[in-house]
Design an enzyme around this catalytic site. Structure first.
Site, mmCIF file in Angstrom:
data_model
loop_
_atom_site.group_PDB
_atom_site.id
_atom_site.type_symbol
_atom_site.label_atom_id
_atom_site.label_comp_id
_atom_site.label_asym_id
_atom_site.label_seq_id
_atom_site.Cartn_x
_atom_site.Cartn_y
_atom_site.Cartn_z
ATOM 1 N N SER A 69 0.847 -1.189 0.000
ATOM 2 C CA SER A 69 0.000 0.000 0.000
ATOM 3 C C SER A 69 0.881 1.237 0.000
ATOM 4 O O SER A 69 2.034 1.194 0.425
ATOM 5 C CB SER A 69 -0.888 0.022 1.250
ATOM 6 O OG SER A 69 -0.158 0.488 2.384
ATOM 7 N N ASP A 70 0.336 2.355 -0.460
ATOM 8 C CA ASP A 70 1.013 3.622 -0.229
ATOM 9 C C ASP A 70 0.791 3.997 1.239
ATOM 10 O O ASP A 70 0.044 3.340 1.968
ATOM 11 C CB ASP A 70 0.498 4.698 -1.183
ATOM 12 C CG ASP A 70 1.524 5.799 -1.445
ATOM 13 O OD1 ASP A 70 2.403 6.018 -0.588
ATOM 14 O OD2 ASP A 70 1.449 6.448 -2.502
ATOM 15 N N TRP A 71 1.427 5.061 1.672
ATOM 16 C CA TRP A 71 1.419 5.458 3.081
ATOM 17 C C TRP A 71 -0.025 5.581 3.611
ATOM 18 O O TRP A 71 -0.798 6.411 3.134
ATOM 19 C CB TRP A 71 2.155 6.774 3.255
ATOM 20 C CG TRP A 71 2.337 7.206 4.680
ATOM 21 C CD1 TRP A 71 1.396 7.762 5.489
ATOM 22 C CD2 TRP A 71 3.532 7.108 5.463
ATOM 23 N NE1 TRP A 71 1.917 8.030 6.719
ATOM 24 C CE2 TRP A 71 3.231 7.634 6.742
ATOM 25 C CE3 TRP A 71 4.824 6.642 5.215
ATOM 26 C CZ2 TRP A 71 4.172 7.711 7.762
ATOM 27 C CZ3 TRP A 71 5.765 6.715 6.231
ATOM 28 C CH2 TRP A 71 5.443 7.239 7.488
ATOM 29 N N ALA A 72 -0.379 4.707 4.554
ATOM 30 C CA ALA A 72 -1.675 4.732 5.245
ATOM 31 C C ALA A 72 -2.866 4.529 4.311
ATOM 32 O O ALA A 72 -4.000 4.823 4.691
ATOM 33 C CB ALA A 72 -1.847 6.036 6.026
#
Length: 734
Positions: free
Chosen positions: A262-265
């Protein structure tokens, strides 16, 4: 380890171990100062989960990395090593031109070399995977992250995607100085509505498949080890929870079998999209979509155990994700040598070494695009030159995503011209701050020294005085490096007002202006074009930027870059790109008919500077466009040729571009599409026949049924200096 040994290892791991292997945390969690506060623990990032987390984002340096890796493995129940990742986008400490500038070279093999160097500097510092390349197709300059792409064309993006992956990974990611690549952001992150960061993406499936997906596929075909999800929605579904996109398209159709992160969060953001009710459902949606690594939310660590116990998630999904992560660690050789290439001694030898700086200089000069020149450049010995502008002495010229870039490593314009003190009479003045008093909001706080209005006025007065006494003015202006990049969307593509004021004031006293333009995106340059006799776009050139600029301004290097993205006439045109459709009422600027046509009433349809455009200190003439035959079948080829001649007075390099138009199809086809290109260097007066082979594969497209293939019919072939070339020859595919 053999694959069966990895499978057995997964079977031996406890469910808690497996779930935490899917967690990525920052390197700060492994320092002595790390404190896990209550809110962090509540979100699933606890001492226990950090102790068995699978991957880390961030840099510690080789010595600290080895300490952390030793301590981690000693405590881990199965002695599984940590894997470290970092955004190494356009260089580690030796910084190269931003990716958009690299696209301007039209030389993917050069970017492959840059990636190899970045990989080497990263590897000796303890990095195993970089979050690069970003291959998102970009058409809207309002979006700040266009600087991280190689532009608006699918063919060019695909070529650079392949080259960068091969550069980072080599032929074996486990070999010395190779690191894993992570292609991002899957998918279509570069098409946010209105160019606004993180906004919804609305694309037809045909447009998605025909233009946006090919570059990701090129990276996957090159063997990329990792893919990152995008923040945006497609068809109303956020990518991180999109089973169709990540399963059917990425895994099944494209054949990707590596790690999906995933990308950040981004897993938690499924809630804010309104797609997941809570963190539990967000974790369920993401793991079912096939997302292997949860970057910095702790959702997997906290929620997956209960989801599996309740039967909502099958444990086999976790096993598959863990196996993919362990497989990557095994490919990197971490089980045999958990340090891999991390070496404090090599760090000192390799980083910013002379060899790397030399390649950085080559990349920078090749990336520069000459947009205008009435003969004012190159500079001539003995001239009085006034170097004016906020970028004359600026050293932060390395782009927003140059995570490890340092001001003290960079060469400024004033630094570079010290060696020319006997060639020119030179003065250097700032003239203006990069941003005026009302413009500091355009970048994060405390990233630039603020000046008062009185200081601005004093700078301007000094600039006017310097310009008056000069034969020529080199005006170094542009965007602050943080005006483009993530979270840097803008609705105004003009230069900062304080710099426009400088341009106007200098023009009033000395119109012999050559602009050196620093930028991370296409800008509205109408006034700059009107008030200058030359414009050299240098992007954010990196560590050797000042030396590269000096080499080009003095004529030691003849600029050869071409625009990888159209520069709009004004912001009202964007998104603007060369390969648009005709529409049912196409506008023909030659006819003079403007009513009830697809056009603007107040500005041209065409951008100010089109894709593929770029001048040289010499001139080139194209003639005698020919095809080897007028018909071809699917198993045949046609040779398209043109004669290119250097008609100027110095040696020069031209990027010859081949475009094809499919005249009719089961879905409408673009005005033209780039199919190939060649860089050709010619001496004065030299001419050469340049040939391209056209095969059936080059004529394929996404058809009405979403399959790729060609269709019989008429095709036009264009060969020229940029995408606006009009002369063509026709053939028929039978």
């Amino acid at each position: 380890m053999k694959q069966q040994e990895l499978i057995n290892l997964v079977k031996e791991m406890s469910l808690s171990e497996k779930v935490n292997q899917l967690l990525q945390v920052t390197s700060g969690f492994y320092t002595e100062e790390a404190i896990l506060t209550g809110p962090i623990r509540e979100n699933g990032i606890t001492e226990e989960s950090v102790a068995t987390a699978g991957t880390v984002i961030g840099l510690l340096g080789a010595e600290k990395y080895r300490e952390v890796q030793d301590a981690y493995i000693e405590k881990h129940p199965h002695k599984i090593p940590l894997l470290f990742m970092l955004d190494v986008i356009n260089g580690f400490r030796t910084i190269f031109p931003i990716p958009l500038g690299q696209g301007a070279t039209f030389e993917p093999e050069l970017s492959k070399r840059l990636a190899q160097i970045a990989a080497k500097e990263s590897a000796v510092s303890g990095i195993h995977v970089t979050f690069a390349p970003m291959v998102d197709l970009v058409r809207d300059a309002r979006w700040g992250r266009v600087m991280e792409s190689t532009g608006e064309d699918g063919k060019l993006n695909s070529d650079f995607a392949k080259a960068m992956v091969e550069g980072f990974q080599g032929d074996d990611v486990g070999k010395q100085y190779s690191i894993g690549a992570c292609v991002k952001h899957f998918a279509a992150y570069g098409a946010p509505t209105a160019g606004r960061e993180y906004n919804t993406v609305e694309l037809s499936e045909n447009t998605l498949r025909c233009y946006y997906l090919p570059a990701y596929k090129a990276a996957i075909d090159a063997g990329v080890e990792m893919v990152m999800t995008s923040f945006n929605t497609l068809n109303g579904v956020p990518s991180t929870g999109n089973e169709w996109l990540m399963g059917d398209v990425l895994r099944d159709e494209m054949g990707f079998d590596g790690v999906l992160i995933s990308d950040w969060a981004a897993i938690e953001e499924l809630i804010y999209h309104g797609y997941a009710k809570n963190r539990e459902q967000a974790g369920e949606l993401a793991i079912k979509a096939g997302v292997d690594i949860d970057m910095m939310t702790g959702i997997y660590s906290k929620e997956l155990l209960a989801l599996i116990e309740s039967g909502k998630v099958d444990e086999s999904l976790v096993d598959e994700s863990v196996l993919r992560i362990l497989t990557l660690k095994n490919k990197l050789g971490l089980f045999e040598n958990p340090y891999k290439d991390a070496d404090p001694i090599k760090e000192k030898e390799v980083i910013l070494c002379e060899e790397h700086r030399k390649v950085a200089l080559e990349a920078a000069v090749k990336s520069f695009v000459l947009l205008e020149n009435d003969g004012i450049l190159p500079l001539k010995e003995g001239e009085k030159i006034a170097f004016i502008g906020p970028f004359v002495s600026e050293k932060e010229i390395y782009g927003a995503w140059s995570m490890m870039g340092r001001e003290e490593d960079s060469v400024s314009i004033v630094d570079a011209f010290a060696k020319y003190k006997d060639c020119y009479t030179m003065t250097f003045v700032q003239g203006a701050p990069i941003l005026g008093a009302e413009e500091y909001k355009l970048i994060p706080k405390n990233c630039v020294k603020e000046v008062s209005k009185a200081e601005e006025d004093q700078m301007l007065a000094e600039a006017i005085e310097a310009a008056k006494g000069a034969d020529k003015v080199i005006l170094a202006i542009g965007e602050h490096r943080l005006m483009s990049g993530e979270a840097a969307s803008r609705t105004d593509l003009l230069l900062p007002e304080v710099q426009q004021r400088l341009l106007r004031a200098v023009y009033e006293v000395n119109p012999n202006i050559a602009v050196v333009l620093f930028t991370g995106r296409p800008l509205d340059l109408r006034e700059v074009s009107e008030k200058s006799k030359a414009i050299l776009t240098v992007w954010m050139p990196g560590t050797e930027g000042g030396n590269a600029i000096a080499n080009v301004l003095t004529g030691d290097f003849n600029p050869s870059g071409k625009l990888p993205m159209s520069f709009p006439y004004c912001v009202g045109q964007v998104p603007v790109h060369y390969n648009e459709y005709f529409t049912g009422r196409p506008f023909d600027k030659k006819s003079g008919e403007v009513m009830y046509r697809s056009n603007y009433r107040d500005v041209p349809n065409d951008p100010l500077y089109p894709f593929g455009y770029g001048l040289s200190y010499t001139t080139f003439a194209y003639s005698n466009l020919t095809l080897s035959k007028e018909e071809m079948t699917a198993d045949e080829q046609i040779t398209a040729s043109v004669t290119l001649k250097n008609t100027g007075d110095c040696i020069g390099t031209e990027t010859v571009q081949l475009y094809v138009r499919d005249c009719f199809g089961s879905v409408v086809r673009p005005r033209k599409e780039l199919k190939d290109y060649q860089k050709v260097t010619l001496q004065v007066g030299e001419e050469q026949v340049i040939s391209f082979s056209i095969n059936e594969e080059m004529l394929t497209f996404c058809r009405a049924d979403m399959s790729f293939g060609s269709e019989p019919g008429e095709f036009y072939v264009y060969i020229g200096a940029d995408s606006s070339t009009e002369e063509y020859a026709a053939f028929e595919l039978r």
